[in-house]
Design a protein around this motif. Structure first.
Motif, PDB file in Angstrom:
ATOM      1  N   GLU A 230      13.831  25.058 -19.425  1.00  0.00           N
ATOM      2  CA  GLU A 230      13.370  26.448 -19.422  1.00  0.00           C
ATOM      3  C   GLU A 230      13.332  27.009 -18.002  1.00  0.00           C
ATOM      4  O   GLU A 230      13.740  28.166 -17.762  1.00  0.00           O
ATOM      5  N   GLU A 231      12.833  26.222 -17.045  1.00  0.00           N
ATOM      6  CA  GLU A 231      12.802  26.674 -15.654  1.00  0.00           C
ATOM      7  C   GLU A 231      14.211  26.907 -15.119  1.00  0.00           C
ATOM      8  O   GLU A 231      14.470  27.880 -14.394  1.00  0.00           O
ATOM      9  N   ALA A 232      15.141  26.017 -15.471  1.00  0.00           N
ATOM     10  CA  ALA A 232      16.518  26.159 -14.994  1.00  0.00           C
ATOM     11  C   ALA A 232      17.175  27.410 -15.576  1.00  0.00           C
ATOM     12  O   ALA A 232      17.894  28.142 -14.873  1.00  0.00           O
TER      13      ALA A 232
ATOM     14  N   ASP B  11      22.797  28.843   5.629  1.00  0.00           N
ATOM     15  CA  ASP B  11      23.250  28.294   4.349  1.00  0.00           C
ATOM     16  C   ASP B  11      23.470  26.782   4.421  1.00  0.00           C
ATOM     17  O   ASP B  11      23.884  26.235   5.458  1.00  0.00           O
ATOM     18  N   HIS B  12      23.218  26.139   3.264  1.00  0.00           N
ATOM     19  CA  HIS B  12      23.411  24.696   3.154  1.00  0.00           C
ATOM     20  C   HIS B  12      23.577  24.387   1.666  1.00  0.00           C
ATOM     21  O   HIS B  12      22.900  24.976   0.828  1.00  0.00           O
ATOM     22  N   PRO B  13      24.466  23.471   1.304  1.00  0.00           N
ATOM     23  CA  PRO B  13      24.665  23.168  -0.121  1.00  0.00           C
ATOM     24  C   PRO B  13      23.468  22.429  -0.720  1.00  0.00           C
ATOM     25  O   PRO B  13      22.701  21.762  -0.018  1.00  0.00           O
ATOM     26  N   CYS B  14      23.335  22.535  -2.030  1.00  0.00           N
ATOM     27  CA  CYS B  14      22.298  21.789  -2.740  1.00  0.00           C
ATOM     28  C   CYS B  14      22.790  21.473  -4.143  1.00  0.00           C
ATOM     29  O   CYS B  14      23.814  21.997  -4.606  1.00  0.00           O
ATOM     30  N   VAL B  15      22.044  20.620  -4.827  1.00  0.00           N
ATOM     31  CA  VAL B  15      22.300  20.258  -6.221  1.00  0.00           C
ATOM     32  C   VAL B  15      21.043  20.589  -7.010  1.00  0.00           C
ATOM     33  O   VAL B  15      19.928  20.333  -6.546  1.00  0.00           O
ATOM     34  N   LEU B  16      21.204  21.151  -8.186  1.00  0.00           N
ATOM     35  CA  LEU B  16      20.068  21.438  -9.059  1.00  0.00           C
ATOM     36  C   LEU B  16      19.953  20.341 -10.112  1.00  0.00           C
ATOM     37  O   LEU B  16      20.890  20.084 -10.869  1.00  0.00           O
ATOM     38  N   HIS B  17      18.792  19.687 -10.140  1.00  0.00           N
ATOM     39  CA  HIS B  17      18.524  18.620 -11.103  1.00  0.00           C
ATOM     40  C   HIS B  17      17.677  19.194 -12.236  1.00  0.00           C
ATOM     41  O   HIS B  17      16.642  19.822 -11.996  1.00  0.00           O
ATOM     42  N   VAL B  18      18.118  18.974 -13.462  1.00  0.00           N
ATOM     43  CA  VAL B  18      17.410  19.470 -14.641  1.00  0.00           C
ATOM     44  C   VAL B  18      16.991  18.280 -15.505  1.00  0.00           C
ATOM     45  O   VAL B  18      17.797  17.395 -15.795  1.00  0.00           O
ATOM     46  N   ASP B  19      15.736  18.261 -15.901  1.00  0.00           N
ATOM     47  CA  ASP B  19      15.218  17.193 -16.763  1.00  0.00           C
ATOM     48  C   ASP B  19      15.503  17.546 -18.216  1.00  0.00           C
ATOM     49  O   ASP B  19      14.915  18.471 -18.767  1.00  0.00           O
ATOM     50  N   THR B  20      16.410  16.798 -18.830  1.00  0.00           N
ATOM     51  CA  THR B  20      16.757  17.046 -20.231  1.00  0.00           C
ATOM     52  C   THR B  20      16.125  16.031 -21.177  1.00  0.00           C
ATOM     53  O   THR B  20      16.437  16.024 -22.370  1.00  0.00           O
ATOM     54  N   GLY B  21      15.246  15.164 -20.666  1.00  0.00           N
ATOM     55  CA  GLY B  21      14.603  14.195 -21.553  1.00  0.00           C
ATOM     56  C   GLY B  21      14.086  12.948 -20.879  1.00  0.00           C
ATOM     57  O   GLY B  21      13.418  12.126 -21.503  1.00  0.00           O
ATOM     58  N   MET B  22      14.367  12.770 -19.591  1.00  0.00           N
ATOM     59  CA  MET B  22      13.903  11.590 -18.872  1.00  0.00           C
ATOM     60  C   MET B  22      12.420  11.705 -18.525  1.00  0.00           C
ATOM     61  O   MET B  22      11.735  10.693 -18.372  1.00  0.00           O
ATOM     62  N   LYS B  23      11.914  12.929 -18.389  1.00  0.00           N
ATOM     63  CA  LYS B  23      10.529  13.195 -17.997  1.00  0.00           C
ATOM     64  C   LYS B  23      10.209  12.511 -16.675  1.00  0.00           C
ATOM     65  O   LYS B  23       9.197  11.834 -16.511  1.00  0.00           O
TER      66      LYS B  23
END
Length: 386
Positions: A152-154, A133-145
């Motif tokens: 939708e993927e998130a 195990d290892h921590p991570c961050v989920l980045h979601v594109d909300t408009g920066m492209k």
């Protein structure tokens, strides 16, 4: 005031330098504290990418850590590995994420990858199966492209009953594209999209606001803000007085004072055209030092969009930059100073306490970020800490 390196002292290197930077670490800490306070219930991270916006990652990290920062963001794993010894219990987030071949850096240095794509997610999950195990961050594109899973993927990932239990992000983040323009409709659209995602990842901390986003108010703050340019003294919001304290003062030494007669020309292409008898200071700075050629003064074709050019500051007076900025030398008009006031050996402020870095940047058609991160290696640096 405790002084790490006093520019008024007899330090030979600083006093003899052709170009020099005075970096106010007290102002850096104060700016971060101000952004942390403005973040309200959220805590503020410290963004240290690009060698801490050009001022030096070691002094910047140590200063911000002492000021209270414990969340840090850098561009890549190499920057993260360099940062780790400076912030022993800090959370170091890697904006570029993990890719094949650099996994070891994350585990050896306790770095947190930001997952920016489904490919990075697959690599991360594969790595967990080998290393644990290892921590991570989920980045979601909300408009920066730019980087990040689509909304939708998130949402699909959040609602996937087959999602491995080992995938448990500690943070969901997105990045605002237009936070420097508070009235831009994309800000609100990104906020609503981000809220949809954070609701799907209930119980996970979230982060949306950069420097400009912090100024957009509490709706944008969530759990963690990520102020960058504001901490380094730059403007974060267009058409608003900058409340931050300048951190960097850049100076260049005058090598020669020359006289020019009305009708003379100077610099490459005869680009400096003298309409009066003038005195000209030739300073030891140019585009090799990050003083961009696009700053060149009036009459230069590359400056047609903003023909006024940049200004320096000397003995209480703004002095226009003249003609083309060259690799190592730049001309400034000192005619309006009292005669003999400007002398070889004097330092012209390029930006800093008296000339805002963003005003200089605008004269060159760019932004304060680029001015700071372009500072070359030929500046002797003095660090002053409150």
């Amino acid at each position: 005031m405790a002084i790490l390196h006093d520019p008024s002292s007899a330090d030979a290197a600083f006093e003899a330098a052709s170009n020099r930077l005075t970096i106010d670490l007290g102002a850096l800490a104060d700016n971060w504290r101000a952004m942390n306070t403005l973040s309200g219930k959220a805590r503020a991270a410290a963004v240290l990418k690009a060698n801490a916006y050009g001022i030096g990652i070691e002094p910047a990290a140590s200063t911000l850590y002492r000021a209270g920062a414990r969340d840090f963001f850098v561009a890549n794993a190499e920057e993260g590995a360099a940062l780790r010894p400076l912030v022993p219990d800090g959370r170091i987030h890697i904006l570029a994420g993990m890719w094949p071949g650099n996994e070891r850096l994350f585990f050896d240095n306790d770095l947190i990858p930001i997952i920016n794509s489904e490919e990075q997610l697959a690599l991360f999950m594969s790595t967990l199966s080998e290393r644990g195990d290892h921590p991570c961050v989920l980045h979601v594109d909300t408009g920066m492209k730019r980087l990040g899973l689509t909304v939708e993927e998130a949402l699909t990932l959040a609602n996937d009953p087959a999602r491995p239990a080992s995938f448990s992000p500690i943070l969901v983040m997105s990045h605002l594209a237009c936070a420097d323009d508070p009235s831009h409709p994309l800000n609100r659209r990104q906020l609503e999209s981000f809220r949809t995602v954070t609701a799907a990842f209930e119980g996970v901390e979230s982060s949306l606001a950069n420097s400009g986003g912090v100024h957009l108010g509490p709706d944008f703050h969530f759990d963690l803000t990520r102020p960058g340019i504001a901490v380094y003294g730059g403007e974060a919001v267009n058409d608003m007085p900058n409340p931050m304290t300048p951190v960097v003062t850049a100076e260049a030494r005058i090598l020669v004072i020359r006289n020019a007669s009305k009708g003379d020309t100077g610099s490459y292409g005869g680009s400096a055209q003298f309409t009066r008898d003038s005195r000209v200071a030739i300073a030891a700075v140019g585009y090799a030092d990050g003083y961009h050629r696009s700053l060149s003064g009036g009459g230069v074709t590359l400056r047609q969009a903003s023909p006024g050019g940049a200004y320096g500051f000397l003995h209480g007076v703004k002095i226009p930059q003249l003609g083309r900025v060259t690799m190592d030398l730049t001309l400034f008009d000192v005619t309006d100073l009292p005669e003999n006031a400007a002398r070889p050996g004097d330092y012209i402020e390029l930006f800093g306490r008296n000339i805002a870095v963003d005003n200089v940047a605008r004269a060159g058609g760019t932004i304060g970020y680029e001015m700071l991160t372009s500072l070359g290696s030929r500046y002797e640096r003095a660090y002053v800490e409150a």
